[in-house]
Design a protein around this motif. Structure first.
Motif, PDB file in Angstrom:
ATOM      1  N   HIS A  53     164.144 108.441  69.832  1.00 19.01           N
ATOM      2  CA  HIS A  53     164.074 109.340  68.674  1.00 19.01           C
ATOM      3  C   HIS A  53     163.586 110.689  69.169  1.00 19.01           C
ATOM      4  CE1 HIS A  53     160.034 107.620  68.962  1.00 19.01           C
ATOM      5  NE2 HIS A  53     159.548 108.426  68.052  1.00 19.01           N
ATOM      6  N   ASP A  57     156.919 113.618  71.883  1.00 18.03           N
ATOM      7  CA  ASP A  57     156.381 112.824  72.994  1.00 18.03           C
ATOM      8  C   ASP A  57     157.481 112.008  73.674  1.00 18.03           C
ATOM      9  OD1 ASP A  57     156.320 111.547  70.467  1.00 18.03           O
ATOM     10  OD2 ASP A  57     154.921 110.011  71.169  1.00 18.03           O
ATOM     11  N   HIS A  58     158.644 111.874  73.008  1.00 14.17           N
ATOM     12  CA  HIS A  58     159.769 111.112  73.563  1.00 14.17           C
ATOM     13  C   HIS A  58     160.887 112.016  74.070  1.00 14.17           C
ATOM     14  CE1 HIS A  58     158.300 107.267  71.779  1.00 14.17           C
ATOM     15  NE2 HIS A  58     157.611 108.159  71.097  1.00 14.17           N
ATOM     16  N   ASP A 161     159.083 103.661  69.229  1.00  8.59           N
ATOM     17  CA  ASP A 161     157.856 103.482  68.447  1.00  8.59           C
ATOM     18  C   ASP A 161     158.061 102.552  67.257  1.00  8.59           C
ATOM     19  OD1 ASP A 161     156.587 105.173  70.176  1.00  8.59           O
ATOM     20  OD2 ASP A 161     156.435 106.859  68.776  1.00  8.59           O
ATOM     21  N   HIS A 206     154.995 103.642  74.419  1.00  5.61           N
ATOM     22  CA  HIS A 206     153.534 103.665  74.581  1.00  5.61           C
ATOM     23  C   HIS A 206     153.097 102.206  74.551  1.00  5.61           C
ATOM     24  CE1 HIS A 206     154.256 107.732  73.137  1.00  5.61           C
ATOM     25  NE2 HIS A 206     154.693 107.222  72.014  1.00  5.61           N
TER      26      HIS A 206
HETATM   27 ZN   LIG Z   1     155.715 108.175  70.267  1.00  7.45          ZN
END
Ligand SMILES: [Zn+2]
Length: 291
Positions: A53, A57-58, A161, A206
């Motif tokens: 997505h 952070d990705h 996530d 994560h």
């Molecule tokens: Zn994330």
């Protein structure tokens, strides 16, 4: 990410047609480039970059990685594609949420030429070469442009996530329910879809691989229900956001070893699936479904 190592994963599938799953942040992109180089993947060797997505952070490093690896096709769900081509709106809303912390946490997502982006529908396939395929499955709930990806060669499922945030240091799992897209039923359906795919392992963004597939996905669903139940209770008692966050944080604290471990581990949880973000996301959804 943000000065931590071992917090946001990118995965290199070193097949005949090498594929990078998740770039991490823009600030991490040079680290990823150098790591790929050390693994023998030069500028023209990477065939595909795919992100689960488009949260920063990705996918924050997509523009940088696309520049470093000019032969790579960039693959993303169709609801996220235009934001990779023109990140202006995405960056503006991220700036509103994070303020000045944006620069140290994520850096700036730079644009990717639209001609290099391939948009995925409900399902899709990435050719890993030699008959091996990475299949994508639309899995909204955490974000409306989220996909899970399963490797036909290994049975590894890249969960992004959608199954929450896993901390390998403690084995804790916590939901990731940020605004504005979180939706409980949709999120639970995506977890059920992951179960139906019968993966061999779950590869969390994560952080890291988990072999206990069934128990972990059951836990993902349970965590969602607990956080939603508590937030719903806070709302029905008329609490404002700050009080709701404090109540949910307090009532879930004993579930997570990380919160009583060292400060750095606890801080990782707060950064990746913080109580403020989770509770705000659940309240945002509750306001939509039962104002
Ligand atoms: Zn994330």
């Amino acid at each position: 990410m943000a000065g931590f190592s071992g917090i946001t994963a990118g995965y290199l599938i070193l097949s005949d047609r090498p594929c990078l799953v998740e770039t991490g942040t823009s600030t991490s992109a040079p680290v990823v480039r150098d790591a790929l180089h050390d693994l023998g993947v030069g500028p023209d060797d990477l065939a595909t970059v795919v992100v689960t997505h488009i949260h920063l952070d990705h996918a924050g490093g997509v523009g940088d990685i696309a520049r470093f690896f000019p032969s790579a096709e960039v693959v993303v769900h169709e609801k996220g594609a235009r934001h990779l081509a023109d990140p202006t709106r995405l960056m503006a809303s991220a700036r509103m949420v994070w303020g000045d912390r944006l620069d140290t946490l994520f850096g700036e997502l730079s644009p990717t030429e639209a001609s290099r982006i391939r948009a995925l529908g409900d399902t899709g396939a990435i050719d890993l070469g030699n008959g091996r395929t990475l299949s994508s499955h639309y899995s909204p709930g955490h974000a409306k442009h989220h996909v899970g990806l399963i490797d036909s060669g290994t049975g590894d499922l890249y969960v992004g996530d959608a199954a929450g945030v896993y901390l390998p240091q403690t084995g804790d799992l916590r939901p990731a329910t940020p605004p504005p897209d979180f939706d409980l039923d949709t999120a639970l359906n995506s977890i059920a879809l992951f179960q139906d795919l019968g993966p061999e392992r779950l590869l969390f963004s994560h952080y890291g691989p988990v072999k206990e597939v069934q128990d972990t996905l059951d836990r993902s669903a349970e965590e969602l229900r607990i956080w939603v139940d508590l937030t719903r209770q806070a709302k029905s008692e008329g609490m404002d956001l700050d009080h709701a966050i404090a109540m949910v944080r307090d009532r879930t604290r004993e579930r997570y070893t990380a919160l009583s471990a060292d400060d750095e581990t606890a801080e990782q949880f707060e950064l990746l699936s913080g109580a403020p973000s989770n509770v705000a996301g659940i309240l945002h959804w509750l306001d939509r479904v039962s104002p």
